[in-house]
Design a protein around this motif. Sequence first.
Motif, PDB file in Angstrom:
ATOM      1  N   ARG A  40     -13.455   8.564 -54.490  1.00 28.27           N
ATOM      2  CA  ARG A  40     -13.658   8.946 -53.092  1.00 28.27           C
ATOM      3  C   ARG A  40     -13.374   7.803 -52.136  1.00 28.27           C
ATOM      4  O   ARG A  40     -13.016   8.007 -50.995  1.00 28.27           O
ATOM      5  N   GLU A  41     -13.585   6.580 -52.610  1.00 32.30           N
ATOM      6  CA  GLU A  41     -13.299   5.398 -51.812  1.00 32.30           C
ATOM      7  C   GLU A  41     -13.030   4.240 -52.757  1.00 32.30           C
ATOM      8  O   GLU A  41     -13.352   4.306 -53.946  1.00 32.30           O
ATOM      9  N   ALA A  42     -12.422   3.183 -52.219  1.00 35.08           N
ATOM     10  CA  ALA A  42     -12.076   2.031 -53.059  1.00 35.08           C
ATOM     11  C   ALA A  42     -12.096   0.757 -52.223  1.00 35.08           C
ATOM     12  O   ALA A  42     -11.984   0.794 -51.000  1.00 35.08           O
ATOM     13  N   TRP A  43     -12.201  -0.360 -52.918  1.00 36.75           N
ATOM     14  CA  TRP A  43     -12.084  -1.662 -52.284  1.00 36.75           C
ATOM     15  C   TRP A  43     -10.612  -1.950 -52.050  1.00 36.75           C
ATOM     16  O   TRP A  43      -9.772  -1.669 -52.893  1.00 36.75           O
ATOM     17  N   VAL A  44     -10.317  -2.562 -50.909  1.00 37.72           N
ATOM     18  CA  VAL A  44      -8.984  -3.112 -50.663  1.00 37.72           C
ATOM     19  C   VAL A  44      -9.161  -4.584 -50.315  1.00 37.72           C
ATOM     20  O   VAL A  44     -10.080  -4.964 -49.598  1.00 37.72           O
ATOM     21  N   HIS A  45      -8.276  -5.416 -50.862  1.00 35.49           N
ATOM     22  CA  HIS A  45      -8.429  -6.874 -50.827  1.00 35.49           C
ATOM     23  C   HIS A  45      -7.291  -7.558 -50.054  1.00 35.49           C
ATOM     24  O   HIS A  45      -6.196  -7.030 -49.955  1.00 35.49           O
ATOM     25  N   PHE A  46      -7.571  -8.792 -49.579  1.00 36.26           N
ATOM     26  CA  PHE A  46      -6.543  -9.615 -48.947  1.00 36.26           C
ATOM     27  C   PHE A  46      -5.393  -9.908 -49.906  1.00 36.26           C
ATOM     28  O   PHE A  46      -4.249  -9.998 -49.509  1.00 36.26           O
ATOM     29  N   ARG A  47      -5.734 -10.123 -51.168  1.00 42.29           N
ATOM     30  CA  ARG A  47      -4.760 -10.474 -52.210  1.00 42.29           C
ATOM     31  C   ARG A  47      -4.898  -9.475 -53.366  1.00 42.29           C
ATOM     32  O   ARG A  47      -5.946  -8.872 -53.524  1.00 42.29           O
ATOM     33  N   PRO A  48      -3.866  -9.347 -54.195  1.00 42.91           N
ATOM     34  CA  PRO A  48      -3.959  -8.432 -55.327  1.00 42.91           C
ATOM     35  C   PRO A  48      -4.776  -9.017 -56.478  1.00 42.91           C
ATOM     36  O   PRO A  48      -4.271  -9.330 -57.548  1.00 42.91           O
ATOM     37  N   THR A  49      -6.068  -9.184 -56.220  1.00 34.19           N
ATOM     38  CA  THR A  49      -7.000  -9.692 -57.226  1.00 34.19           C
ATOM     39  C   THR A  49      -8.408  -9.259 -56.837  1.00 34.19           C
ATOM     40  O   THR A  49      -8.749  -9.211 -55.646  1.00 34.19           O
ATOM     41  N   MET A  50      -9.235  -8.988 -57.831  1.00 29.31           N
ATOM     42  CA  MET A  50     -10.622  -8.577 -57.568  1.00 29.31           C
ATOM     43  C   MET A  50     -11.453  -9.731 -57.004  1.00 29.31           C
ATOM     44  O   MET A  50     -12.504  -9.506 -56.426  1.00 29.31           O
ATOM     45  N   ASP A  51     -10.983 -10.971 -57.146  1.00 27.47           N
ATOM     46  CA  ASP A  51     -11.704 -12.136 -56.641  1.00 27.47           C
ATOM     47  C   ASP A  51     -11.536 -12.339 -55.136  1.00 27.47           C
ATOM     48  O   ASP A  51     -12.174 -13.203 -54.553  1.00 27.47           O
ATOM     49  N   SER A  52     -10.675 -11.569 -54.515  1.00 24.77           N
ATOM     50  CA  SER A  52     -10.382 -11.706 -53.088  1.00 24.77           C
ATOM     51  C   SER A  52     -11.381 -10.877 -52.269  1.00 24.77           C
ATOM     52  O   SER A  52     -11.863  -9.839 -52.727  1.00 24.77           O
ATOM     53  N   ALA A  53     -11.667 -11.334 -51.047  1.00 23.75           N
ATOM     54  CA  ALA A  53     -12.547 -10.590 -50.148  1.00 23.75           C
ATOM     55  C   ALA A  53     -12.002  -9.175 -49.949  1.00 23.75           C
ATOM     56  O   ALA A  53     -10.806  -8.940 -50.064  1.00 23.75           O
ATOM     57  N   TYR A  54     -12.895  -8.229 -49.626  1.00 23.12           N
ATOM     58  CA  TYR A  54     -12.480  -6.830 -49.544  1.00 23.12           C
ATOM     59  C   TYR A  54     -13.236  -6.066 -48.463  1.00 23.12           C
ATOM     60  O   TYR A  54     -14.264  -6.521 -47.959  1.00 23.12           O
ATOM     61  N   VAL A  55     -12.716  -4.889 -48.130  1.00 16.32           N
ATOM     62  CA  VAL A  55     -13.400  -3.865 -47.343  1.00 16.32           C
ATOM     63  C   VAL A  55     -13.236  -2.564 -48.116  1.00 16.32           C
ATOM     64  O   VAL A  55     -12.399  -2.456 -49.015  1.00 16.32           O
ATOM     65  N   VAL A  56     -14.024  -1.560 -47.760  1.00 13.50           N
ATOM     66  CA  VAL A  56     -13.976  -0.260 -48.432  1.00 13.50           C
ATOM     67  C   VAL A  56     -13.189   0.716 -47.556  1.00 13.50           C
ATOM     68  O   VAL A  56     -13.373   0.748 -46.343  1.00 13.50           O
TER      69      VAL A  56
END
Length: 188
Positions: A40-56
């Motif tokens: 239904r929703e997902a994190w999106v990041h500054f960089r293509p890595t889970m270690d990067s800051a994100y918003v939903v």
Amino acid sequence: MKKLKAVLVTVLLALTALVSTATAASAAAGNPTKFQPGIREAWVHFRPTMDSAYVVVSDVSLRALCYVSAADGLWNLVYDDHAVKVGYTYASYLTAPSGQWCGNVGQGTGGAKGETWVHLYPQANWAHEVMYPGHDVAAICTLGFLTDVSDGSNRRWDLYLDHANNVAGFTWYTSFYSSPSSITDCGI
């Protein structure tokens, strides 16, 4: 009569090119997509890595802009034009991932004038990443002029992608030496 036909054909070709260019310039960036069933929703990041800051983001109005390959799989740079947020998420989360490689996306900017902050949302006091002078940075699309609620200023916000390190985000078009004055609308 032949000269008149030749002139008419030339005029028609010129008009067709003009209409095609205008249509392309006003088209929204990327291709419409949704999340896979069950997401239904997902994190999106500054960089293509889970270690990067994100918003939903949700998939109310989601567009896939381009893809990159990382150690843990393919990522898509996506834009949520409902919430006006951007970032990378796993391509496998999407029903229609982008087929456009991120290394070829956007229009050249001549680079950043200095260290430039970019944001996942067009607001100067949000979390940021940095784009550096000398990097190959491209303008992808524009949001146009928006009032930033953090300081009340009215500035043109564009979406940029740093091809050198795959950082993506929104910032002011004046941060770069030659940001294109005519780029695709982000879709809002």
